[in-house]
Design a protein around this motif. Structure first.
Motif, mmCIF file in Angstrom:
data_model
loop_
_atom_site.group_PDB
_atom_site.id
_atom_site.type_symbol
_atom_site.label_atom_id
_atom_site.label_comp_id
_atom_site.label_asym_id
_atom_site.label_seq_id
_atom_site.Cartn_x
_atom_site.Cartn_y
_atom_site.Cartn_z
ATOM 1 N N ASP A 76 0.831 -1.185 0.000
ATOM 2 C CA ASP A 76 0.000 0.000 0.000
ATOM 3 C C ASP A 76 0.880 1.255 0.000
ATOM 4 O O ASP A 76 1.939 1.264 0.629
ATOM 5 N N LEU A 77 0.440 2.306 -0.705
ATOM 6 C CA LEU A 77 1.216 3.547 -0.761
ATOM 7 C C LEU A 77 1.430 4.123 0.636
ATOM 8 O O LEU A 77 2.512 4.622 0.939
ATOM 9 N N LEU A 119 2.710 2.463 -6.149
ATOM 10 C CA LEU A 119 1.690 3.118 -6.960
ATOM 11 C C LEU A 119 1.137 2.154 -8.000
ATOM 12 O O LEU A 119 1.810 1.202 -8.395
ATOM 13 N N SER A 120 -0.046 2.451 -8.448
ATOM 14 C CA SER A 120 -0.686 1.599 -9.449
ATOM 15 C C SER A 120 0.141 1.570 -10.724
ATOM 16 O O SER A 120 0.551 2.616 -11.233
ATOM 17 N N VAL A 133 4.770 12.555 -4.154
ATOM 18 C CA VAL A 133 4.552 11.971 -2.827
ATOM 19 C C VAL A 133 5.804 12.150 -1.971
ATOM 20 O O VAL A 133 5.717 12.523 -0.796
ATOM 21 N N ILE A 176 -1.081 11.667 2.344
ATOM 22 C CA ILE A 176 -0.749 10.544 1.460
ATOM 23 C C ILE A 176 -2.021 9.976 0.824
ATOM 24 O O ILE A 176 -2.050 9.682 -0.378
ATOM 25 N N THR A 177 -3.073 9.861 1.601
ATOM 26 C CA THR A 177 -4.341 9.342 1.074
ATOM 27 C C THR A 177 -4.886 10.260 -0.012
ATOM 28 O O THR A 177 -5.319 9.794 -1.075
ATOM 29 N N SER A 180 -2.812 9.890 -3.138
ATOM 30 C CA SER A 180 -3.033 8.624 -3.843
ATOM 31 C C SER A 180 -4.399 8.578 -4.514
ATOM 32 O O SER A 180 -4.536 7.976 -5.575
ATOM 33 N N ARG A 181 -5.379 9.234 -3.939
ATOM 34 C CA ARG A 181 -6.726 9.223 -4.529
ATOM 35 C C ARG A 181 -6.931 10.309 -5.562
ATOM 36 O O ARG A 181 -7.656 10.098 -6.527
#
Length: 190
Positions: A76-77, A119-120, A133, A176-177, A180-181
């Motif tokens: 997870d990031l 990351l994706s 990030v 961070i959330t 990432s979103r």
């Protein structure tokens, strides 16, 4: 504790002593002269191993970042970001040292590699996202470390700054959330 010397001073030993001095005195007082005194050599002898103080700090930065564990598949990031932050916090002024090196010698680092891996893989430019990030992590961690330094002089309170439920930890996790979103990397940044 000064790293054990195995004979002549080599690059790795000097970096270890520099990290010990960083912890003891902080970045402003990590000078080539102080390092040479600690090693019982002339300051000019350090330039045999390092072209400049910035070259030394770059090597110190790399050693700090070496504390980041290898990324695990599917990590997870947020977990990767915590690993980077923990490495930065493992040394006094660690974030500032890494930020200085990143500013003067931009390019991929172990921290960016760990973040990129989390990351994706469908992101059009995971490298750009990882850099964004990392810059958030560096800024946030520098703020926390400065607050901790201020507290040592009675000028600020860092009580609970690193507690999982504390305000600073919540801000870090929220940042961070959000990154990432909210990153829309399908279009070219302006």
């Amino acid at each position: 504790m000064t790293p054990a010397r195995t004979g002549r001073h080599d690059r790795e030993h000097i970096i270890g002593v520099a990290l010990e001095l960083l912890d003891r005195y902080g970045l402003p007082d990590l000078t080539m002269r102080r390092l040479a005194t600690e090693l019982e050599v002339q300051a000019s002898a350090l330039y045999w191993h390092f072209d400049s103080k910035q070259d030394l700090l770059s090597a110190v930065s790399n050693r700090i970042l070496a504390g980041i564990p290898e990324p695990t598949p599917g990590e997870d990031l947020l977990d990767a970001a915590h690993a980077v932050r923990d490495a930065l916090l493992s040394y006094r002024d660690g974030a500032e040292v890494v930020m200085s090196s990143a500013a003067l010698r931009p390019g991929p680092s172990r921290a960016e590699d760990a973040l990129r891996a989390a990351l994706s893989p469908t992101l059009p430019d995971a490298g750009l996202a990882a850099t964004a990030v990392l810059q958030f992590i560096l800024g946030h961690t520098t703020l926390v470390q400065q607050r901790m330094h201020g507290e040592s002089y009675g000028a600020a309170s860092s009580t609970g700054a690193l507690d999982r439920g504390g305000h600073d930890a919540a801000v870090f996790d929220a940042g961070i959330t959000l990154l990432s979103r909210g990153a829309d990397l399908t279009s070219t940044p302006r």
